[in-house]
Design a protein around this motif. Structure first.
Motif, short mmCIF file in Angstrom:
data_model
loop_
_atom_site.label_atom_id
_atom_site.label_comp_id
_atom_site.label_asym_id
_atom_site.label_seq_id
_atom_site.Cartn_x
_atom_site.Cartn_y
_atom_site.Cartn_z
N PHE A 6 -8.85 -24.73 2.50
CA PHE A 6 -7.41 -24.97 2.59
C PHE A 6 -6.86 -24.98 1.17
CE2 PHE A 6 -3.69 -27.73 3.69
CZ PHE A 6 -3.19 -26.97 4.73
N LYS A 7 -6.45 -23.81 0.67
CA LYS A 7 -6.04 -23.70 -0.73
C LYS A 7 -4.86 -22.74 -0.86
CE LYS A 7 -10.59 -24.63 -2.73
NZ LYS A 7 -11.32 -24.85 -1.48
N ALA A 8 -4.15 -22.86 -1.99
CA ALA A 8 -3.02 -21.98 -2.27
C ALA A 8 -2.93 -21.75 -3.78
CB ALA A 8 -1.72 -22.59 -1.75
N ILE A 9 -2.30 -20.63 -4.15
CA ILE A 9 -2.18 -20.26 -5.56
C ILE A 9 -0.93 -19.43 -5.74
CG2 ILE A 9 -3.55 -18.17 -5.22
CD1 ILE A 9 -4.70 -18.55 -8.03
N ARG A 10 -0.28 -19.55 -6.89
CA ARG A 10 0.85 -18.68 -7.20
C ARG A 10 0.35 -17.28 -7.51
NH1 ARG A 10 5.92 -21.29 -8.91
NH2 ARG A 10 6.32 -19.44 -10.19
N ARG A 11 1.10 -16.27 -7.09
CA ARG A 11 0.62 -14.90 -7.26
C ARG A 11 0.48 -14.53 -8.73
NH1 ARG A 11 4.50 -10.24 -5.24
NH2 ARG A 11 5.60 -10.99 -7.10
N ASP A 12 1.40 -14.99 -9.60
CA ASP A 12 1.30 -14.61 -11.01
C ASP A 12 0.04 -15.18 -11.64
OD1 ASP A 12 2.10 -17.23 -10.91
OD2 ASP A 12 3.92 -16.98 -12.11
N VAL A 13 -0.40 -16.35 -11.17
CA VAL A 13 -1.65 -16.92 -11.65
C VAL A 13 -2.84 -16.15 -11.08
CG1 VAL A 13 -3.09 -19.00 -11.70
CG2 VAL A 13 -0.61 -19.20 -11.94
N ALA A 14 -2.76 -15.82 -9.80
CA ALA A 14 -3.86 -15.09 -9.16
C ALA A 14 -4.10 -13.75 -9.83
CB ALA A 14 -3.55 -14.89 -7.68
N GLN A 15 -3.05 -13.09 -10.28
CA GLN A 15 -3.21 -11.77 -10.90
C GLN A 15 -4.06 -11.86 -12.16
OE1 GLN A 15 0.90 -10.65 -11.38
NE2 GLN A 15 0.99 -9.60 -9.41
N ARG A 16 -4.02 -12.99 -12.87
CA ARG A 16 -4.83 -13.16 -14.07
C ARG A 16 -6.19 -13.77 -13.75
NH1 ARG A 16 -1.68 -13.62 -18.70
NH2 ARG A 16 0.10 -12.22 -18.50
N LEU A 17 -6.22 -14.67 -12.79
CA LEU A 17 -7.43 -15.45 -12.53
C LEU A 17 -8.46 -14.69 -11.71
CD1 LEU A 17 -8.94 -18.11 -12.74
CD2 LEU A 17 -7.58 -18.99 -10.85
N LEU A 18 -8.04 -13.97 -10.68
CA LEU A 18 -8.98 -13.33 -9.77
C LEU A 18 -9.92 -12.33 -10.44
CD1 LEU A 18 -6.82 -12.78 -6.56
CD2 LEU A 18 -8.34 -14.68 -7.14
N PRO A 19 -9.47 -11.50 -11.40
CA PRO A 19 -10.42 -10.57 -12.04
C PRO A 19 -11.52 -11.27 -12.81
CG PRO A 19 -8.16 -9.85 -12.41
CD PRO A 19 -8.08 -11.23 -11.83
N MET A 20 -11.36 -12.56 -13.12
CA MET A 20 -12.38 -13.30 -13.87
C MET A 20 -13.40 -13.96 -12.96
SD MET A 20 -9.81 -15.08 -16.63
CE MET A 20 -11.13 -16.06 -17.34
N PRO A 67 7.81 -11.80 2.10
CA PRO A 67 7.72 -13.20 2.50
C PRO A 67 7.45 -14.10 1.30
CG PRO A 67 5.66 -12.09 2.97
CD PRO A 67 6.61 -11.02 2.48
N VAL A 68 7.77 -15.36 1.43
CA VAL A 68 7.48 -16.33 0.37
C VAL A 68 6.01 -16.73 0.40
CG1 VAL A 68 7.99 -18.64 -0.48
CG2 VAL A 68 9.82 -17.20 0.39
N LEU A 69 5.47 -16.89 1.59
CA LEU A 69 4.09 -17.36 1.76
C LEU A 69 3.27 -16.34 2.54
CD1 LEU A 69 1.92 -19.65 1.67
CD2 LEU A 69 2.90 -20.48 3.83
N ASP A 70 2.08 -16.07 2.02
CA ASP A 70 1.12 -15.21 2.72
C ASP A 70 -0.14 -16.02 2.96
OD1 ASP A 70 -0.47 -13.22 3.72
OD2 ASP A 70 -0.02 -11.76 2.15
N VAL A 71 -0.40 -16.35 4.22
CA VAL A 71 -1.57 -17.15 4.59
C VAL A 71 -2.67 -16.22 5.07
CG1 VAL A 71 -2.47 -19.03 5.99
CG2 VAL A 71 -0.07 -19.05 5.27
N ASP A 112 2.43 -9.09 -1.73
CA ASP A 112 3.67 -9.15 -2.49
C ASP A 112 4.34 -10.51 -2.38
OD1 ASP A 112 4.24 -8.99 0.18
OD2 ASP A 112 5.73 -7.39 0.03
N ALA A 113 3.69 -11.48 -1.74
CA ALA A 113 4.26 -12.83 -1.61
C ALA A 113 4.04 -13.62 -2.89
CB ALA A 113 3.64 -13.56 -0.43
N PRO A 114 5.00 -14.43 -3.33
CA PRO A 114 4.83 -15.21 -4.56
C PRO A 114 3.86 -16.38 -4.42
CG PRO A 114 6.94 -15.71 -3.56
CD PRO A 114 6.36 -14.56 -2.79
N VAL A 115 3.61 -16.83 -3.18
CA VAL A 115 2.67 -17.91 -2.93
C VAL A 115 1.61 -17.42 -1.95
CG1 VAL A 115 2.35 -20.26 -2.07
CG2 VAL A 115 4.41 -19.68 -3.36
N LEU A 116 0.34 -17.57 -2.32
CA LEU A 116 -0.77 -17.09 -1.52
C LEU A 116 -1.62 -18.28 -1.09
CD1 LEU A 116 -1.78 -14.28 -4.02
CD2 LEU A 116 -0.25 -14.05 -2.05
#
Length: 473
Positions: free
Chosen positions: A183-197, A24-28, A107-111
Motif C-alpha cells: 500500500f504505497k504511493a509516489i509522486r510521478r516526478d520523483v518516480a521518474q528519477r528514482l525508478l531507474p536506480m 487522471p490525478v491518481l493512477d492505482v 501520465d498521472a501526477p500521483v502513482l
C-alpha cells in the motif's frame, strides 16, 4: 549500473494546480499473477470506493505479471466495461517489474499501488495520497506496525514482518516502519528519477525504493492502516525472505562504497526549510559544523591512537607524520560524505589531493609545536606531547574546516552550474476542479512494445526497460 546520465535537481514540491485535464490525478496499480478469482471483486470494490469517496479523477491499472490462467481475459473484460480501468500485460513475472513499467508510462501526477487481496482498508487511500497531492511529501506508505494500526494476522507473519524491519533498521539504518506493506504511493516526478536506480524486479522493489529515497533526503509519509491478513496468499515466505536478504546485502554494499548516485534525487535549494538562508549566516553552515565536529572528534581519537602505536617504534616526528597522514585520508573521506554531502566517486581523487594539502598545513602546525616543545624542555613526557598535540590540533582544526568549506568542497551556486546540470523543465501537472470522476486517458505502451490481444478491450504489452542509474554540496 549506469551513472553517466546528467540530471538536475528535482522540482520543488508544490500543491498540484486545480485545472481540468484529461489525465487522471491518481493512477492505482494492482499487480497480479494468476488471480482470476479475486481480480474482478477487487477491482469493482476499489472502483466503487474511489467513485464514491475520491474527490479527483482516477485510473485503476491492472498489471498482469505473465499470468497463465484466465487473469488476462478478466482484466480485458474489466477494461471494456469500466472506463476508469486499464489492463497492462507483461510477459515476465515480478511485482517490481510490473510497478516500474506501469509507473514509467503513466501520465498521472500521483502513482499508487495495492495488493489484489485488498488486505488494507480502503479508507486509508485518501490519507495516503493527500500529502502527495498537497506537495507535503514525496512518497507515502501504509504501515501495519504503527501503534495506531489495527492488524489481524497470524504470529508467523507478525514475527517475520517485525524481524525483517529490525534487519532494515540495524543494517541499512532505515527509519520507516513497514517496508513490505502492499500500500504505497509516489509522486510521478520523483518516480521518474528514482525508478531507474532501483534494480530489484521482485518483492524487494519496495524496500530498495524506500531506502534510496530516505538516503537521498526525500520525505516519506506514513499512514497507519487497518489490515487483515489474507490466509490464501500465494507469496512464498521463505523464498521471498531469502531474496530480500540478498537485496539488503546488495544495497548496503552499494551505499557503503558510495556507488549510488543519490544526488540525482536532490531537492532544489530552499525546498527544505533548513536550507533557507539567514542574514549573515552561510547556507548549511550549522549542519556542516555539527558534521565536521563529529568527524573531527572521531578523527582526533583515531589520530591519537595511531600516534601512540607508532610512537612505540618511531621518533615523535615520524609517529606524528604517519598518524596524521592516515587519519587525514580517513578524515577527508568522512567529511566529504557526512559533512559536505558529496557522494559517488566523481572528483574523489581530487578531493583527497586537496585534503593532503590541508594535511600538510596541519602537519606543519603540529610538527612545529613538537619541535618547540623539544627545544623548550629537552625531553618531554609522553603525556606532555599529547597535550601539546591536542592544542595544536585544535588550531589546525579551525583552519582545516575553513579550507575544506571554501576550497575543497565549495558550495556550488545554482547560477554557476553548467547547462547540463540545470533542472529539466517540466510541464505543470493538472488536477481537475470538479469532484465527480471523469473518464481517464488510456495507458499507452512504448511504440516498440507488442500488443497482446486477449479480449475485446486492448491489453497493452510492455517489455521491462530497466535503466539503472548522491546529494552533492
Amino acid at each position: 549500473m549506469r551513472t553517466d546520465t546528467s540530471w538536475g535537481t528535482l522540482p520543488a514540491r508544490e500543491h498540484l494546480p486545480v485545472e481540468v485535464t484529461e489525465a487522471p490525478v491518481l493512477d492505482v496499480t494492482i499487480p497480479v499473477y494468476n488471480e482470476e478469482q479475486d481480480l474482478e471483486p477487487c477491482v469493482r470494490r476499489l472502483h466503487e470506493h474511489l467513485a464514491r469517496t475520491f474527490p479527483y479523477s482516477f485510473r485503476i491499472t491492472i498489471a498482469d505479471n505473465a499470468s497463465t490462467d484466465r487473469t488476462p481475459q478478466v482484466a480485458a473484460r474489466l477494461d471494456t466495461e469500466i472506463p476508469e480501468v486499464r489492463a497492462y500485460r507483461l510477459e515476465q513475472k515480478g511485482r517490481g517489474r510490473a510497478l516500474r513499467t506501469v509507473w514509467s508510462h503513466s501520465d498521472a501526477p500521483v502513482l499508487a499501488y495495492m495488493d489484489v487481496d485488498l488486505s488494507t482498508d480502503l479508507n486509508a487511500l485518501l490519507p495516503l495520497v493527500a500529502p502527495l497531492i498537497s506537495g507535503h511529501s514525496d512518497l507515502a506508505i501504509g504501515s501495519r506496525l504503527s501503534r495506531s494500526s489495527r492488524v489481524v494476522r497470524g504470529p508467523k507473519r507478525e514475527f517475520i514482518s517485525r524481524a525483517y524491519n529490525l534487519i532494515l533498521k540495524s543494517s541499512l539504518s532505515a527509519r520507516f516502519s513497514d517496508a513490505q506493506c502492499g500500500f504505497k504511493a509516489i509522486r510521478r516526478d520523483v518516480a521518474q528519477r528514482l525508478l531507474p536506480m532501483v534494480e530489484d524486479t521482485g518483492w524487494f522493489f519496495d524496500t530498495e525504493m524506500l531506502v534510496l529515497a530516505e538516503r537521498a533526503g526525500l520525505r516519506i509519509h506514513e499512514v497507519p492502516v487497518d489490515w487483515i491478513d489474507d490466509p490464501d496468499s500465494t507469496v512464498h515466505i521463505v523464498k521471498t525472505a531469502a531474496e530480500d536478504l540478498k537485496g539488503v546485502w546488495r544495497v548496503g554494499r552499494a551505499l557503503a562504497v558510495g556507488a549510488l548516485p543519490l544526488d540525482r534525487l536532490a531537492k532544489p535549494f530552499g525546498d527544505d526549510p533548513r536550507d533557507r538562508r539567514i542574514g549573515g549566516v552561510p547556507g548549511g553552515l550549522a549542519r556542516q559544523l555539527v558534521g565536521f565536529c563529529f568527524v573531527g572528534a572521531l578523527s582526533t581519537l583515531f589520530y591519537l591512537l595511531l600516534y601512540s602505536v607508532f610512537r612505540a617504534t618511531a621518533s615523535p616526528q615520524l609517529a606524528n607524520a604517519g598518524a596524521l597522514l592516515v587519519s587525514a585520508i580517513a578524515n577527508t573521506a568522512a567529511n566529504r560524505r557526512l559533512t559536505f554531502g558529496v557522494r559517488g566517486r566523481e572528483r574523489a581523487v581530487r578531493h583527497q589531493a586537496q585534503g593532503l594539502v590541508v594535511f600538510a598545513i596541519g602537519l606543519a602546525l603540529t610538527s612545529g609545536s613538537l619541535a618547540a616543545l623539544d627545544t623548550a624542555t629537552g625531553s618531554p613526557s609522553h603525556s606532555t606531547e599529547l597535550a601539546v598535540l591536542i592544542a595544536a590540533n585544535l588550531a589546525a582544526t579551525v583552519l582545516r574546516f575553513l579550507l575544506l568549506r571554501a576550497w575543497v568542497f565549495p558550495e556550488r551556486r545554482t547560477d554557476d552550474l553548467p547547462a547540463r546540470d540545470a533542472a529539466p523543465a517540466s510541464a505543470p501537472v493538472s488536477v481537475p476542479a470538479s469532484a465527480p470522476v471523469s473518464a481517464s486517458a488510456p495507458v499507452s505502451a512504448p511504440a516498440s512494445a507488442p500488443v497482446s490481444d486477449t479480449g475485446s478491450a486492448p491489453v497493452f504489452a510492455a517489455a521491462d526497460t530497466t535503466d539503472h542509474d548522491s546529494r552533492t554540496a
